[in-house]
Design a protein around this motif. Sequence first.
Motif, short mmCIF file in Angstrom:
data_model
loop_
_atom_site.label_atom_id
_atom_site.label_comp_id
_atom_site.label_asym_id
_atom_site.label_seq_id
_atom_site.Cartn_x
_atom_site.Cartn_y
_atom_site.Cartn_z
N SER A 88 1.77 -0.88 105.95
CA SER A 88 1.55 -2.32 106.14
C SER A 88 1.54 -3.06 104.81
N GLU A 89 0.85 -2.50 103.83
CA GLU A 89 0.81 -3.14 102.52
C GLU A 89 2.18 -3.14 101.86
N LYS A 90 2.95 -2.07 102.08
CA LYS A 90 4.29 -2.02 101.51
C LYS A 90 5.19 -3.09 102.14
N VAL A 91 5.04 -3.32 103.44
CA VAL A 91 5.83 -4.34 104.11
C VAL A 91 5.43 -5.73 103.62
N VAL A 92 4.14 -5.97 103.49
CA VAL A 92 3.66 -7.27 102.98
C VAL A 92 4.15 -7.48 101.55
N GLY A 93 4.08 -6.44 100.73
CA GLY A 93 4.55 -6.55 99.36
C GLY A 93 6.05 -6.82 99.30
N CYS A 94 6.80 -6.24 100.24
CA CYS A 94 8.25 -6.44 100.25
C CYS A 94 8.58 -7.90 100.56
N ALA A 95 7.80 -8.52 101.44
CA ALA A 95 8.02 -9.93 101.74
C ALA A 95 7.85 -10.81 100.50
N LYS A 96 7.07 -10.32 99.54
CA LYS A 96 6.84 -11.06 98.29
C LYS A 96 7.80 -10.63 97.18
N GLY A 97 8.72 -9.72 97.50
CA GLY A 97 9.72 -9.31 96.52
C GLY A 97 9.52 -7.93 95.92
#
Length: 460
Positions: free
Chosen positions: A273-282
């Motif tokens: 989940s944190e990796k997906v959220v981080g990906c949304a931020k680049g």
Amino acid sequence: MQKALAIKLLVIGVIAFVLLIPLGLIADKIYERNQYLQSAKDSVAQSWTGAQELMGPILVIPYIATDYVDVWNKDGSLKQKKEVIKQKQVFINPETLIIKSQVENDIRYKGIYKVPVYTADFDVSGTFDVQRIQDQLRDIQASADKVELLPAYLFSTVSDPRGINSIPSLQWLNQAIKFMPGSMFERNEEGIHAFVPDFTNNTLSALGFSYQVTLRGMESLSFIPTGIESQVSVASDWPHPEFTGKFLPVQHSISEDGYSATWKTTSFANNISEKVVGCAKGECSGLLFSGFGTKHIETVDVYQQSDRALKYGILFIGLTFISFFIFEVVKRLPIHAIQYTLVGFANAIFYLLLVSLSEHLAFGLSYAIASVACIALLMFYLSYVLKGVKLSLLYSGLLSVLYLCLYMIISSEDLAFLMGSLLTFVILIVVMVATRNIDWYDVGDRASAVSFASKGEKVE
């Protein structure tokens, strides 16, 4: 009196060293042919597809955020409101994700080379947590003075979209929605996406989805499952899988008819989940390098097997020369250096025959033809060198046993090193036992006597 024996052994050693040259040339040829095979794979990948990696799905909620900030003029006398508009997006990963894959393998030919390829049918299903979506929507509304939601969409990426055989359809809230080409994901635009209808007023606790997609690929198949709880299953008729990536399957079965494997991951293990959220931020590196999968390998292909056999080439030549020397000592049969050299070359040519034949025939059959041809040649030649058919048959029989042992070694996947070590040790035992009663000083004296006699000198 030992000088003649020392010279004889030195000459034999030099001949063995010289024979390393053709063995080295054959090793270069094996490497060259293996590179041709890699070029053939690259050529097939250009017209078929290469390795495939399936990521997703991920639900994207894009929006336009507008903030009004106070801005002073240049002299600081007047404060004005300035509108700052930014387009942003939120990634939401599934609560549960199940991927089932059935992989069928096939062969493509490029010249004389066979390149394995596959066609994989994926059945992807899962759920999104409505409460998480509502929480994200509230956070979006609170993140700016004014928020305009854009149409949400679901995307999934692949490595090579040429491998998508048919247009997949997304099942979402009892609706069938056609996927469109392209993932709309900045880090990898190859894939598919589908715009989903408005779900902000949905009263369900979970939003279910499913879709099927068929991918063509070659050699390896991997996954980046994005679910908080994910389960990936693969079944294939390929008998030699290699499991790769961050996670190994929790269950797997491998047989000559194929394999099946199941992976299970949770957010506790991969922090998805944190990796997906981080990906949304680049910051997508953590997500993109968290995959796992399987690679369809040929555990011991013809070039690997030939290379393994060649590594024992100097051992075979050394054993040939040792056995010759023992025959020469025990039976008092003078063997010339040229005869040593010819027999050594015959053993070296075996590997060249093996490589060339195995490109057209099964490796086992190629090995049998090459070994029988070389043994028959040596049997004929040695019947004259050793002054008799019996010694020639004895030597050929021993050589046949060695070739059989070598085939067992190079065909083994896991025990090749152990079997090779044991074979070398057994050979050492045989040589030491066979020569345990030889008086090497007497051999040296006789060698010197023969040397003097050949020069016409009288020996006392």
